[in-house]
Design a protein around this motif. Structure first.
Motif, mmCIF file in Angstrom:
data_model
loop_
_atom_site.group_PDB
_atom_site.id
_atom_site.type_symbol
_atom_site.label_atom_id
_atom_site.label_comp_id
_atom_site.label_asym_id
_atom_site.label_seq_id
_atom_site.Cartn_x
_atom_site.Cartn_y
_atom_site.Cartn_z
ATOM 1 N N ALA A 93 -7.508 -21.718 31.345
ATOM 2 C CA ALA A 93 -6.411 -22.105 31.645
ATOM 3 C C ALA A 93 -5.602 -21.864 30.447
ATOM 4 O O ALA A 93 -5.265 -22.831 29.720
ATOM 5 N N SER A 94 -5.244 -20.485 30.306
ATOM 6 C CA SER A 94 -4.389 -20.363 29.146
ATOM 7 C C SER A 94 -2.947 -20.720 29.267
ATOM 8 O O SER A 94 -2.437 -20.843 30.460
ATOM 9 N N ASP A 95 -2.468 -20.939 28.325
ATOM 10 C CA ASP A 95 -0.863 -21.063 28.118
ATOM 11 C C ASP A 95 -0.187 -19.652 27.712
ATOM 12 O O ASP A 95 -0.896 -18.812 27.027
ATOM 13 N N GLU A 96 1.167 -19.727 28.374
ATOM 14 C CA GLU A 96 1.800 -18.462 27.861
ATOM 15 C C GLU A 96 2.139 -18.264 26.372
ATOM 16 O O GLU A 96 2.156 -16.941 26.203
ATOM 17 N N HIS A 97 1.857 -19.236 25.717
ATOM 18 C CA HIS A 97 2.063 -18.892 24.267
ATOM 19 C C HIS A 97 0.841 -18.918 23.279
ATOM 20 O O HIS A 97 0.866 -18.683 22.119
ATOM 21 N N ASP A 98 -0.412 -19.026 23.797
ATOM 22 C CA ASP A 98 -1.588 -18.957 23.277
ATOM 23 C C ASP A 98 -1.768 -17.661 22.457
ATOM 24 O O ASP A 98 -1.391 -16.550 22.966
ATOM 25 N N TRP A 99 -2.152 -17.886 21.103
ATOM 26 C CA TRP A 99 -2.201 -16.692 20.351
ATOM 27 C C TRP A 99 -4.122 -16.585 20.234
ATOM 28 O O TRP A 99 -4.739 -17.682 20.152
ATOM 29 N N GLY A 100 -4.571 -15.462 20.307
ATOM 30 C CA GLY A 100 -6.032 -15.221 19.791
ATOM 31 C C GLY A 100 -6.365 -14.425 18.732
ATOM 32 O O GLY A 100 -5.218 -13.851 18.216
ATOM 33 N N VAL A 101 -7.330 -14.770 18.041
ATOM 34 C CA VAL A 101 -7.648 -13.990 16.905
ATOM 35 C C VAL A 101 -9.399 -13.671 16.942
ATOM 36 O O VAL A 101 -9.961 -14.127 17.435
ATOM 37 N N HIS A 102 -9.230 -12.432 16.461
ATOM 38 C CA HIS A 102 -10.608 -11.737 15.974
ATOM 39 C C HIS A 102 -10.603 -11.436 14.504
ATOM 40 O O HIS A 102 -9.735 -10.934 13.902
ATOM 41 N N VAL A 103 -11.985 -11.818 14.091
ATOM 42 C CA VAL A 103 -12.010 -11.801 12.514
ATOM 43 C C VAL A 103 -13.598 -10.908 12.178
ATOM 44 O O VAL A 103 -14.270 -11.253 12.836
ATOM 45 N N ALA A 104 -13.478 -9.888 11.296
ATOM 46 C CA ALA A 104 -14.568 -9.592 10.656
ATOM 47 C C ALA A 104 -14.391 -9.259 8.890
ATOM 48 O O ALA A 104 -13.431 -8.558 8.884
ATOM 49 N N ILE A 105 -15.277 -10.015 8.513
ATOM 50 C CA ILE A 105 -15.297 -9.724 6.947
ATOM 51 C C ILE A 105 -16.158 -8.594 6.530
ATOM 52 O O ILE A 105 -17.400 -8.683 6.908
ATOM 53 N N GLY A 106 -15.587 -7.414 6.264
ATOM 54 C CA GLY A 106 -16.523 -6.350 6.122
ATOM 55 C C GLY A 106 -17.105 -5.928 4.911
ATOM 56 O O GLY A 106 -17.995 -5.443 4.679
ATOM 57 N N ASP A 107 -16.359 -6.708 3.808
ATOM 58 C CA ASP A 107 -16.883 -6.499 2.378
ATOM 59 C C ASP A 107 -18.209 -7.647 2.326
ATOM 60 O O ASP A 107 -18.149 -8.644 2.113
ATOM 61 N N THR A 108 -19.413 -7.010 2.406
ATOM 62 C CA THR A 108 -20.552 -7.529 2.283
ATOM 63 C C THR A 108 -20.769 -8.480 1.018
ATOM 64 O O THR A 108 -21.634 -9.482 1.354
#
Length: 181
Positions: free
Chosen positions: A93-108
């Motif tokens: 049940a999302s809201d019109e103003h929800d933000w989503g985020v995906h994150v990848a730390i690439g530097d091992t």
């Protein structure tokens, strides 16, 4: 703002966030080939494909690809997106103003040091500051990705349930707006 999906963000805790451009494709492709990212993102693509995807994202309204740096050194890739433009909106049940985020730390060299939780907290705080209409930032890490789930939880994201997406079983994790004094 560059487009509707790009808030003007100021990150805390020493992080810098800038839009990713086609010139970043080599570094992103290298990061996505790292085993700790490849397993979960499944985007081990060529440099050319990444350059194309970055250009497409920059031209659209779905998501904003970003490079994240700490102390001026690039260390990861972040995607910010309005949930209403994403298929994720069909799963909760999302809201019109929800933000989503995906994150990848690439530097091992920098993984396993708590940077993920610091970065996630900083990005969520910045999104909530930048968009007063937004009451929550969401993420959907794979339920089996224990390190990611722990990082989101340590950054203040709360598990709201399990989602059965076509490619994974995910946890819906929500970072609510906090009351500011």
């Amino acid at each position: 703002m560059r487009c509707e999906t790009t808030p003007l963000l100021h990150l805390d805790d020493g992080f810098d966030l800038r839009p990713a451009v086609a010139e970043d494709a080599t570094r992103i492709a290298d990061w996505m080939a790292q085993p700790h990212i490849r397993k979960w993102w499944q985007q081990d693509w060529s440099v050319e494909r990444w350059a194309q995807v970055l250009d497409e994202q920059a031209a659209g309204e779905h998501s904003t690809p970003c490079m994240v740096a700490l102390d001026t050194e690039d260390l990861g890739y972040v995607e910010l997106y309005r949930v209403r433009h994403d298929r994720l909106a069909e799963y909760y049940a999302s809201d019109e103003h929800d933000w989503g985020v995906h994150v990848a730390i690439g530097d091992t060299v920098r993984t396993g040091q708590g940077l993920g939780r610091r970065l996630l907290r900083s990005v969520a705080d910045a999104l909530l500051r930048a968009d007063p209409r937004c009451d929550r930032v969401v993420a959907e890490p794979d339920a089996a990705n224990v390190a990611s789930v722990r990082a989101f939880a340590a950054a203040g994201f709360v598990t709201q349930g399990e989602l059965r997406l076509p490619e994974k079983t995910a946890l819906l994790m929500v970072r609510p707006r906090t009351v500011e004094a």
